[in-house]
Scaffold this active site. Structure first.
Site, mmCIF file in Angstrom:
data_model
loop_
_atom_site.group_PDB
_atom_site.id
_atom_site.type_symbol
_atom_site.label_atom_id
_atom_site.label_comp_id
_atom_site.label_asym_id
_atom_site.label_seq_id
_atom_site.Cartn_x
_atom_site.Cartn_y
_atom_site.Cartn_z
ATOM 1 N N TRP A 1 51.692 44.736 41.726
ATOM 2 C CA TRP A 1 51.287 43.325 41.894
ATOM 3 C C TRP A 1 52.336 42.338 41.407
ATOM 4 O O TRP A 1 52.917 42.529 40.343
ATOM 5 C CB TRP A 1 49.998 43.107 41.110
ATOM 6 C CG TRP A 1 49.628 41.672 40.918
ATOM 7 C CD1 TRP A 1 50.099 40.821 39.953
ATOM 8 C CD2 TRP A 1 48.701 40.905 41.698
ATOM 9 N NE1 TRP A 1 49.529 39.577 40.085
ATOM 10 C CE2 TRP A 1 48.656 39.602 41.148
ATOM 11 C CE3 TRP A 1 47.895 41.197 42.805
ATOM 12 C CZ2 TRP A 1 47.843 38.593 41.657
ATOM 13 C CZ3 TRP A 1 47.082 40.179 43.311
ATOM 14 C CH2 TRP A 1 47.062 38.900 42.748
ATOM 15 N N ASN B 1 52.656 37.943 40.878
ATOM 16 C CA ASN B 1 52.291 36.540 41.138
ATOM 17 C C ASN B 1 53.426 35.623 40.698
ATOM 18 O O ASN B 1 54.574 35.921 41.051
ATOM 19 C CB ASN B 1 50.879 36.161 40.678
ATOM 20 C CG ASN B 1 50.544 36.296 39.222
ATOM 21 O OD1 ASN B 1 50.425 37.394 38.719
ATOM 22 N ND2 ASN B 1 50.360 35.200 38.527
ATOM 23 N N ASP B 2 53.166 34.544 40.041
ATOM 24 C CA ASP B 2 54.133 33.451 39.867
ATOM 25 C C ASP B 2 55.604 33.842 39.657
ATOM 26 O O ASP B 2 55.893 34.752 38.883
ATOM 27 C CB ASP B 2 53.797 32.641 38.607
ATOM 28 C CG ASP B 2 52.354 32.264 38.489
ATOM 29 O OD1 ASP B 2 51.585 32.557 39.396
ATOM 30 O OD2 ASP B 2 52.002 31.679 37.455
ATOM 31 N N GLN C 1 55.516 37.360 37.445
ATOM 32 C CA GLN C 1 54.295 37.921 36.873
ATOM 33 C C GLN C 1 54.037 39.244 37.576
ATOM 34 O O GLN C 1 53.989 39.299 38.814
ATOM 35 C CB GLN C 1 53.122 36.949 37.081
ATOM 36 C CG GLN C 1 53.220 35.702 36.228
ATOM 37 C CD GLN C 1 52.913 35.995 34.772
ATOM 38 O OE1 GLN C 1 51.769 36.102 34.380
ATOM 39 N NE2 GLN C 1 53.945 36.140 33.949
ATOM 40 N N PHE D 1 52.343 35.825 30.066
ATOM 41 C CA PHE D 1 52.088 34.939 31.191
ATOM 42 C C PHE D 1 53.360 34.158 31.547
ATOM 43 O O PHE D 1 54.412 34.337 30.961
ATOM 44 C CB PHE D 1 50.929 33.988 30.854
ATOM 45 C CG PHE D 1 49.562 34.563 31.143
ATOM 46 C CD1 PHE D 1 49.356 35.936 31.263
ATOM 47 C CD2 PHE D 1 48.448 33.726 31.286
ATOM 48 C CE1 PHE D 1 48.088 36.466 31.536
ATOM 49 C CE2 PHE D 1 47.181 34.240 31.555
ATOM 50 C CZ PHE D 1 47.001 35.607 31.677
ATOM 51 N N SER D 2 53.187 33.236 32.497
ATOM 52 C CA SER D 2 54.343 32.575 33.105
ATOM 53 C C SER D 2 55.199 31.784 32.134
ATOM 54 O O SER D 2 54.714 31.282 31.117
ATOM 55 C CB SER D 2 53.871 31.650 34.224
ATOM 56 O OG SER D 2 53.502 32.438 35.323
ATOM 57 N N TRP E 1 45.508 32.242 45.158
ATOM 58 C CA TRP E 1 44.513 33.041 44.428
ATOM 59 C C TRP E 1 43.262 33.327 45.256
ATOM 60 O O TRP E 1 42.622 34.355 45.084
ATOM 61 C CB TRP E 1 44.124 32.335 43.115
ATOM 62 C CG TRP E 1 45.189 32.491 42.079
ATOM 63 C CD1 TRP E 1 46.026 31.516 41.594
ATOM 64 C CD2 TRP E 1 45.575 33.700 41.393
ATOM 65 N NE1 TRP E 1 46.897 32.042 40.664
ATOM 66 C CE2 TRP E 1 46.637 33.368 40.522
ATOM 67 C CE3 TRP E 1 45.124 35.018 41.436
ATOM 68 C CZ2 TRP E 1 47.250 34.312 39.686
ATOM 69 C CZ3 TRP E 1 45.735 35.959 40.618
ATOM 70 C CH2 TRP E 1 46.780 35.605 39.759
HETATM 71 C C1 FRU Z 1 49.193 30.769 37.801
HETATM 72 C C2 FRU Z 1 48.786 31.525 36.545
HETATM 73 C C3 FRU Z 1 49.500 30.946 35.344
HETATM 74 C C4 FRU Z 1 49.494 32.092 34.393
HETATM 75 C C5 FRU Z 1 49.682 33.265 35.303
HETATM 76 C C6 FRU Z 1 49.003 34.517 34.854
HETATM 77 O O1 FRU Z 1 49.136 31.500 38.965
HETATM 78 O O2 FRU Z 1 47.387 31.471 36.402
HETATM 79 O O3 FRU Z 1 48.923 29.771 34.842
HETATM 80 O O4 FRU Z 1 50.516 31.972 33.436
HETATM 81 O O5 FRU Z 1 49.185 32.886 36.569
HETATM 82 O O6 FRU Z 1 49.391 35.616 35.625
#
Ligand code: FRU
Length: 498
Positions: free
Chosen positions: A39, A41-42, A58, A101-102, A309
């Protein structure tokens, strides 16, 4: 040299190296970064360091679902060809044991690269409830290996004024000012549920203190504001943020998580931001949490998570990776608006040009040599001379007998719609989005970039962008045009890739 002693990071590095080999190059995007395995994300830590662009993300390597957040890592010389490096961070300290986290990155004057990220800690309370705290943490390294700072966390809720949430306090974006001091912005939520962006200052990048509220939601744009970025551009300052829980507003903002920017003036003496204009950053379906860097030649380039999301369930379960980054986009502020164009490096990937001038589209049309799933398509349309205004124009791509994704334009109301309902998705998620575009007398310019699993549309030379992922089988490679009425079209097509 930094010796990686943390068990979790060592395991993740070992795992990803093996797991990556199970994914064939042709099952990934050709020029967009995807999760090395599992996976993504950001985007995090998007920066230039040691002669290369660095992009962290992420990352949950062990599954195609969100899970304990690590930082994945890749480097590139041209923002399009990415090489994976070993995962940079794992959630292995008490203060970040529930997730790294980010956050962001920069080059320190002493030659190290500094990462600033959010540490997440969940603690069970006496009454059985779970309390989550988010704090800001640092790690410094050599571009591959990073050591978490012994004085972490460097910012906690204790540094914040009363009424600021300790739980929703995340995503620091750090920069170095001309005077050698540091600033960072982070997302936060107030007691009344409204998002705000907080500004912090530091003399050395390691010791931080709260400065002020840079901007507040004031009940306007969703709730919590995530992933801020703040930078000067074209004589203005731009504050990017990704609000959660948006309510729609006309064609500008849509429901759910969105990405927006506030453009305004910043008094650097008093560090006061006065906003003048707000807008969506992307009018399509899949774009979130963008971050920017400045290239060595001075361009401001933005990259976003090419996902949303609310639409994460779109991929087949058997896939071995989930999550892609958008194209890096060059930003500018023109007439008070944020413009985006694909980085110019993309032009070096072009080959097999086909051009058509003044083609009449009336009904269905296919053009010799115009097809493919890794394509750069520039087209401009206008009404056929001497005829009444056409009613609809459409481009269809990733198309075969069974599947297609389309971009359709109604000049009567200036609405451009992206529709991936027939792209092969079997889920009841958002498949369409409409956007109000700037068109006079049925004229419109589009640049459409297709990679294997996505489409990015740049309208009127970057005035608006619309992005969507599509997981249609690659055999569906047709491109066709349609008009209800008569349209004159100029078109240039290139194939993209090595
Ligand atoms: C945004 C978020 C951030 C957080 C991260 C967690 O997509 O919710 O605010 O740091 O993803 O994975």
């Amino acid at each position: 040299m930094i010796v990686i002693t943390g068990q979790l990071l060592r395991e993740a590095r070992k795992y990803e190296e093996t797991a990556e080999k199970m994914i064939a190059a042709c099952d990934r995007p050709a020029f967009h970064l995807s999760a090395r395995t599992g996976w993504m994300n950001d985007p995090n830590g998007f920066s230039f360091y040691g002669g290369k662009y660095h992009l962290f993300y992420q990352y949950h390597p062990y599954d195609c679902l969100w899970g304990p957040m690590h930082w994945g890592h890749a480097v590139s010389e041209d923002l399009l060809h990415w090489e994976y490096l070993p995962a940079a961070l794992a959630p292995d300290e008490l203060y970040d044991r529930d997730g790294c986290f980010s956050g962001s990155a920069l080059a320190l004057p002493d030659g190290r690269q500094l990462l600033m990220y959010t540490g997440v800690l969940r603690e069970q309370q006496a009454d059985g409830s779970v309390r989550e705290t988010q704090t800001q943490c640092l790690a410094a390294g050599d571009g591959t290996d990073y050591e978490k700072y012994e004085k972490n966390p460097v910012l906690t809720a204790a540094d914040l004024p009363e009424g600021c949430s300790a739980q929703d306090f995340r995503d620091p974006k750090i920069w170095r000012r001309g005077d050698g001091t540091y600033r960072c912005v982070a997302g936060n939520r107030r007691g009344d549920g409204n998002g705000q962006i907080l500004l912090f200052e530091s003399a050395d990048g390691f010791s931080w203190k709260y400065k002020k509220v840079l901007a507040g939601n004031g009940g306007r744009f969703g709730r919590m504001w995530e992933c801020p970025d703040f930078f000067p551009l074209g004589g203005k300052w731009v504050l990017l943020t990704s609000p959660q829980d948006m309510l729609p507003s006309g064609f500008e903002y849509h429901n759910g998580n969105g990405t927006m920017c506030l453009i305004g003036d910043f008094d650097e003496e008093t560090e006061t931001f006065t906003q003048r204009h707000d807008q969506s950053v992307d009018y399509g379906i899949d774009f979130y949490a963008p971050q920017t860097l400045q290239t060595p030649d001075g361009r401001r380039v933005m990259i976003g998570w090419m996902q949303n999301w609310d639409t994460c369930g779109i991929r087949a379960q058997e896939a071995r990776w989930f999550g892609q980054m958008s194209l890096p986009r060059e930003l500018s502020v023109e007439n008070g608006r944020l413009y985006q164009r694909p980085v110019r490096e993309l032009e070096l990937l072009r080959h097999d040009r086909r051009a058509y001038q003044g083609v009449t589209v009336s009904g269905e049309l296919s053009l010799e040599g115009v097809q493919g799933r890794t394509v750069d398509l520039e087209l401009s349309i206008r009404p056929q001379e001497g005829q009444e205004l056409y009613r609809k124009f459409a481009v269809r791509f990733a198309q075969n007998d069974k599947y297609r994704t389309s971009l359709s334009f109604h000049p009567g109301d200036s609405i451009l719609k992206i529709d991936r309902k027939f792209s092969g998705s079997r889920r009841a998620i958002i498949h369409q989005r409409r956007s109000l575009v700037n068109s006079r007398n049925g004229r419109l310019k589009l640049r459409i970039i297709l990679d294997r699993f996505s489409v990015e549309v740049f309208v009127n030379d970057g005035e608006q962008a619309l992005t969507a992922t599509l997981y249609t089988e690659q055999a569906a490679a047709g491109i066709s045009f349609y008009a209800d009425g008569a349209v004159r079209m100029d078109l240039v097509k290139y194939d993209l890739g090595d």
